[in-house]
Design an enzyme around this catalytic site. Sequence first.
Site, PDB file in Angstrom:
ATOM      1  N   LYS A  84      56.418  25.993  66.668  1.00  0.00           N
ATOM      2  CA  LYS A  84      57.523  25.178  66.158  1.00  0.00           C
ATOM      3  C   LYS A  84      57.160  24.528  64.823  1.00  0.00           C
ATOM      4  CE  LYS A  84      60.991  24.517  67.858  1.00  0.00           C
ATOM      5  NZ  LYS A  84      62.261  25.248  67.675  1.00  0.00           N
TER       6      LYS A  84
ATOM      7  N   ALA B 208      68.974  26.179  68.003  1.00  0.00           N
ATOM      8  CA  ALA B 208      68.358  25.503  69.145  1.00  0.00           C
ATOM      9  C   ALA B 208      67.584  26.454  70.041  1.00  0.00           C
ATOM     10  CB  ALA B 208      69.425  24.771  69.967  1.00  0.00           C
TER      11      ALA B 208
ATOM     12  N   GLU C 221      72.521  35.670  79.821  1.00  0.00           N
ATOM     13  CA  GLU C 221      73.914  35.972  80.135  1.00  0.00           C
ATOM     14  C   GLU C 221      74.557  34.873  80.978  1.00  0.00           C
ATOM     15  OE1 GLU C 221      76.400  39.763  81.971  1.00  0.00           O
ATOM     16  OE2 GLU C 221      74.502  39.174  82.908  1.00  0.00           O
TER      17      GLU C 221
ATOM     18  N   ARG D 236      47.742  19.981  82.087  1.00  0.00           N
ATOM     19  CA  ARG D 236      47.999  21.415  82.056  1.00  0.00           C
ATOM     20  C   ARG D 236      47.470  22.008  80.759  1.00  0.00           C
ATOM     21  NH1 ARG D 236      54.324  21.351  82.873  1.00  0.00           N
ATOM     22  NH2 ARG D 236      54.034  19.921  81.126  1.00  0.00           N
TER      23      ARG D 236
ATOM     24  N   LYS E 189      56.099  18.049  69.701  1.00  0.00           N
ATOM     25  CA  LYS E 189      54.894  18.841  69.956  1.00  0.00           C
ATOM     26  C   LYS E 189      54.452  19.631  68.729  1.00  0.00           C
ATOM     27  CE  LYS E 189      55.696  19.102  74.928  1.00  0.00           C
ATOM     28  NZ  LYS E 189      56.698  18.008  74.914  1.00  0.00           N
TER      29      LYS E 189
ATOM     30  N   ASN F 133      73.721  31.622  81.350  1.00  0.00           N
ATOM     31  CA  ASN F 133      73.924  30.384  80.589  1.00  0.00           C
ATOM     32  C   ASN F 133      75.085  30.519  79.611  1.00  0.00           C
ATOM     33  OD1 ASN F 133      71.850  29.135  81.917  1.00  0.00           O
ATOM     34  ND2 ASN F 133      70.380  29.251  80.230  1.00  0.00           N
TER      35      ASN F 133
ATOM     36  N   ASP G 106      73.442  33.279  72.700  1.00  0.00           N
ATOM     37  CA  ASP G 106      72.380  33.039  73.677  1.00  0.00           C
ATOM     38  C   ASP G 106      71.938  34.373  74.272  1.00  0.00           C
ATOM     39  OD1 ASP G 106      71.642  30.156  75.354  1.00  0.00           O
ATOM     40  OD2 ASP G 106      70.923  32.055  76.170  1.00  0.00           O
TER      41      ASP G 106
ATOM     42  N   GLY H 239      71.601  26.552  76.515  1.00  0.00           N
ATOM     43  CA  GLY H 239      70.496  25.728  76.986  1.00  0.00           C
ATOM     44  C   GLY H 239      70.864  24.262  77.097  1.00  0.00           C
TER      45      GLY H 239
END
Length: 332
Positions: A143, A85, A38, A261, A131, A40, A35, A13
Site C-alpha cells: 500500500k 478501494a 460476484e 501474528r 499500515k 459482493n 468488484d 467491500g
Amino acid sequence: MQGKTVLVTGGGGSIGSELCKQLAKTQPRKLIVFDQCEFNLYKINAELQRRFPELPRAAVLGDVADPVAVQRAIREQKPEIVFHAAAYKHVPLLQNQVREALHNNLIGTKILAEAAIAAGVARFVLISTDKAVNPTNVMGATKRAAEILCQNLDRQGHTRFTTVRFGNVLDSAGSVVPLFREQIQAGGPVTVTHPDITRYFMTIPEACQLIMQAETIGRGGEVFVLDMGEPVKISYLAEQMIRLSGKRPGTDIKIEYVGLRPGEKLYEELFHEQEQLLPTGHEKLRLAKARIYDSAEWSRQIEGLQQACACRDSAALLADLQRLVPEFECRP
C-alpha cells in the site's frame, strides 16, 4: 460529485459499498461499481437499486489487475472520478503470499491509474491505510508503494491523484469486532494477540465522508490523513464488548492472549516522521507533506517487479518490494 460519472473499485467491500451509498446521495450522473467478488457486487447493486432506483448505474465484474477488464470498463463507462478501494488487506494471509499482494495492491493500482490517465479521467483517489507507514508487513508495504506510485503519476499527466490514509474501521469484514462478537456468542474465549496492542478506529460512514471531502479539496499529489482520535487498546475493546453482551470478562468469558501474528505491530502510525502534518481547514482531515522520489528510477524498479510477478519468484519480489519502500522492515 453531483452530475459526475463516478467509478468505485472494490465497490462491494466494507469501505467501497458505504462509499457507493454515500456517493449515490450526491446525485452523480452515473455510478459504476467495479468488484471481482460476484456476490459482493450483487449485494451492493441490489441495495442501490432498492434505495436509489432512479440512479443510473452499472455493476461491472472484474479484477483491477486485469488490464483488459480495467481498460474496457473505463473506456465504455467514461468515469470522471475514480475511487480506488479495491485491495487485499488481511496482514497474516498476505505475509507468505507476496506475489498475490503485490499483483493486486500495487500492479492493480498501476493498471487502473494508467488506464485512467490514458482515458483522461479527471480525478483519482487511492484509499490507503495506516499500515503503509513504516510498514512491517507485506500488505502495508504494497500500500505504501501504491501511494508512491500515485504521487509520481500525479506529475506525469492531467489526472489529479489524491491519497487518503486512515486506520481500522469498525465492523469491517475481517476486523476484530465481528470476530469478537462471534467468539462471545460461542461462549469464548475472546482472543487478543497482545495485552498492549492498540489500534485506531473510526466508523465506516465517517471514514467515507472524509474520503469524499478529501477528493473535493485535493489538488493533486497529496496524502491526506484522517484524524482517528486516540488509539484504543484491543484488550479494552474486548472487555467492553463482553460487558455489553451481559457477561463478565475473565469470569463468564475468558480473554486469551495468543501472540502477535506475522507482520503485526503493537501500534500503528498515521504518518511518517518525515511527513509534516498540515491543517486543511477540516478538523478531521490533515495533510501529510509528501516525500519526493526519483520517478525515473522508481519506474524502472516497478517494471522489474512486474517481471518478477510473472515469474512468481517470491524471494525476488520481497527484495524488490524492500527496494521500492526503503523503510519496509519485514517481520516474520
